[in-house]
Design an enzyme around this catalytic site. Sequence first.
Site, PDB file in Angstrom:
ATOM      1  N   ARG A  83       0.820  -1.213   0.000  1.00 46.80           N
ATOM      2  CA  ARG A  83       0.000   0.000   0.000  1.00 46.80           C
ATOM      3  C   ARG A  83       0.854   1.263   0.000  1.00 46.80           C
ATOM      4  NH1 ARG A  83      -3.666  -0.575   4.595  1.00 46.80           N
ATOM      5  NH2 ARG A  83      -2.353   0.892   5.703  1.00 46.80           N
ATOM      6  N   TYR A 136     -13.362  22.433 -10.718  1.00 48.09           N
ATOM      7  CA  TYR A 136     -13.912  21.140 -11.143  1.00 48.09           C
ATOM      8  C   TYR A 136     -15.097  20.776 -10.233  1.00 48.09           C
ATOM      9  CZ  TYR A 136     -13.841  16.143 -12.265  1.00 48.09           C
ATOM     10  OH  TYR A 136     -14.177  14.873 -12.656  1.00 48.09           O
ATOM     11  N   ASP A 208      -4.968  22.719  -9.079  1.00 47.62           N
ATOM     12  CA  ASP A 208      -5.304  21.670 -10.049  1.00 47.62           C
ATOM     13  C   ASP A 208      -4.675  22.086 -11.377  1.00 47.62           C
ATOM     14  OD1 ASP A 208      -6.524  20.120 -12.081  1.00 47.62           O
ATOM     15  OD2 ASP A 208      -8.295  19.779 -10.836  1.00 47.62           O
ATOM     16  N   LYS A 233      -6.256  12.242 -17.549  1.00 46.88           N
ATOM     17  CA  LYS A 233      -6.393  13.046 -18.765  1.00 46.88           C
ATOM     18  C   LYS A 233      -5.142  12.911 -19.635  1.00 46.88           C
ATOM     19  CE  LYS A 233     -10.293  14.019 -16.926  1.00 46.88           C
ATOM     20  NZ  LYS A 233     -10.576  15.120 -16.029  1.00 46.88           N
TER      21      LYS A 233
HETATM   22  C1  LIG Z   1     -11.225  15.010 -14.701  1.00 44.30           C
HETATM   23  C2  LIG Z   1     -10.739  16.039 -13.776  1.00 44.30           C
HETATM   24  C3  LIG Z   1     -10.485  15.752 -12.442  1.00 44.30           C
HETATM   25  C4  LIG Z   1     -10.766  14.412 -11.838  1.00 44.30           C
HETATM   26  O1  LIG Z   1     -10.106  13.355 -12.438  1.00 44.30           O
HETATM   27  P1  LIG Z   1     -10.714  11.862 -12.394  1.00 44.30           P
HETATM   28  O2  LIG Z   1      -9.562  11.015 -12.704  1.00 44.30           O
HETATM   29  O3  LIG Z   1     -11.823  11.813 -13.390  1.00 44.30           O
HETATM   30  O4  LIG Z   1     -11.221  11.642 -10.997  1.00 44.30           O
HETATM   31  C5  LIG Z   1      -9.963  16.753 -11.654  1.00 44.30           C
HETATM   32  N1  LIG Z   1      -9.743  17.989 -12.131  1.00 44.30           N
HETATM   33  C6  LIG Z   1      -9.988  18.306 -13.404  1.00 44.30           C
HETATM   34  C7  LIG Z   1      -9.707  19.674 -13.892  1.00 44.30           C
HETATM   35  C8  LIG Z   1     -10.507  17.349 -14.272  1.00 44.30           C
HETATM   36  O5  LIG Z   1     -10.797  17.672 -15.528  1.00 44.30           O
END
Ligand SMILES: *Cc1c(COP(=O)(O)O)cnc(C)c1O
Length: 414
Positions: A83, A136, A208, A233
């Site tokens: 973990r 987000y 972010d 992404k």
């Molecule tokens: C998609 C996204 C997230 C979350 O990612 P997941 O892997 O889908 O949980 C966080 N911040 C932004 C800007 C995003 O586009």
Amino acid sequence: MSDTDDSVAQFPPKDPARPEERHGSGFNVATRLVHAGSDPARFGGAVNPPVYRASTMISQNLAELRRKRQLHASGERAYGYGRFGTPTTHAFEDAVAELEGGYRSLVFPSGLAACTCALTAFVGKDDHILVPDNAYFPLRNFARNTLTRFGVEVEFYQPLDVAGTIARIRDNTRVLYVESPGSITFEVQDIPALAEAAHKRGVTVLMDNTWATPLYFKPFTHGVDVSIQAGTKYLVGHSDAFLGIVTATRESWEKVQHTARQFGQIAGPDDVYLALRGMRTLQVRLERHWRNGIELADWLGSQPLVQEVLHPALPSNPGYALWKRDFTGASGLFAFQLAPLPEEALSAFFDHLELFKLGYSWGGYESLIMLYQQHEVALASRTSAAGALVRIHAGLEHLDDLRADLQAAFKRVG
Ligand SMILES: *Cc1c(COP(=O)(O)O)cnc(C)c1O
């Protein structure tokens, strides 16, 4: 037995790289992307690290067990329990930390898990945090619905209002959360200005950084303390895995790591492997996403049915000056405002696209399109637009084909 064989047998053959040994590489970022976190000698010469499937990890004797315990207690890496990481996760974390320019990184099972855990690491009862109102949506909801249950006061601010945001900082403010550009309405925030003011009051800045990736925005040279990536992404880049990653400065690292350990969030080894593999081609992919995105945005601006294009790298965009100052590139995600259209016209536009698929997420090789309704946009944006907002992720297809697909959609609407 050769040295190489020996090193495989005596796992781990050497201590995982320490951050101070990784930094200061003189190579260009394209080169570092290819080699960061890589250590073939450790894995019998294999270019890529193996996918370690490990929960239990055996110690050879008491001395080793004690050494691992000691390392673990002091926050260092020790292969004592799966973990807390394996050579697969550590290779990925080292690659991201190097690319971001941070102290260390920690992997999470999704981008949202990375956002929520990073935020939780810095707040407690009666603390106050500032979150941009275009953040987000699931992160917004977490702050508003969950953190508040534990006595955290959550205040949303307008991402473009620097002075107003600074004025909202209080004695009990612990976190200034930023996301730039916003992932639906693409406001570019003045992060150095916000961070400077936050630091004067002892406030930690969390960002972010998914849109730009660490390739096009260096969070730590702009004052950010903790950078979050939805690796799902662009890092993964192929729409086939979920992953999040948090990178921190040396000062902020301990809180992130401490909280993450307690939450017990782990990412599956295959997904971590896919993200590391995705990173190797990040630069070449992003170049194409950037070019396709900006060319489409430029062309969309001349379409009669388009009222406004929201792309930070368009000189007409209000965020352009900040983008040009702070960013070194643009990814493939942007939006445009359609003129008000009846429902049938919207269906005519969306339902027969050949290349732009109607789907959430972005960052994969394929082009995507998404419709945002009035109420969602109004929450996220300062523009009081009448029509629908359409978000585009420009994939890796040929630009001419992408343009033709949208052209045909406009023709159907008439
Ligand atoms: C998609 C996204 C997230 C979350 O990612 P997941 O892997 O889908 O949980 C966080 N911040 C932004 C800007 C995003 O586009």
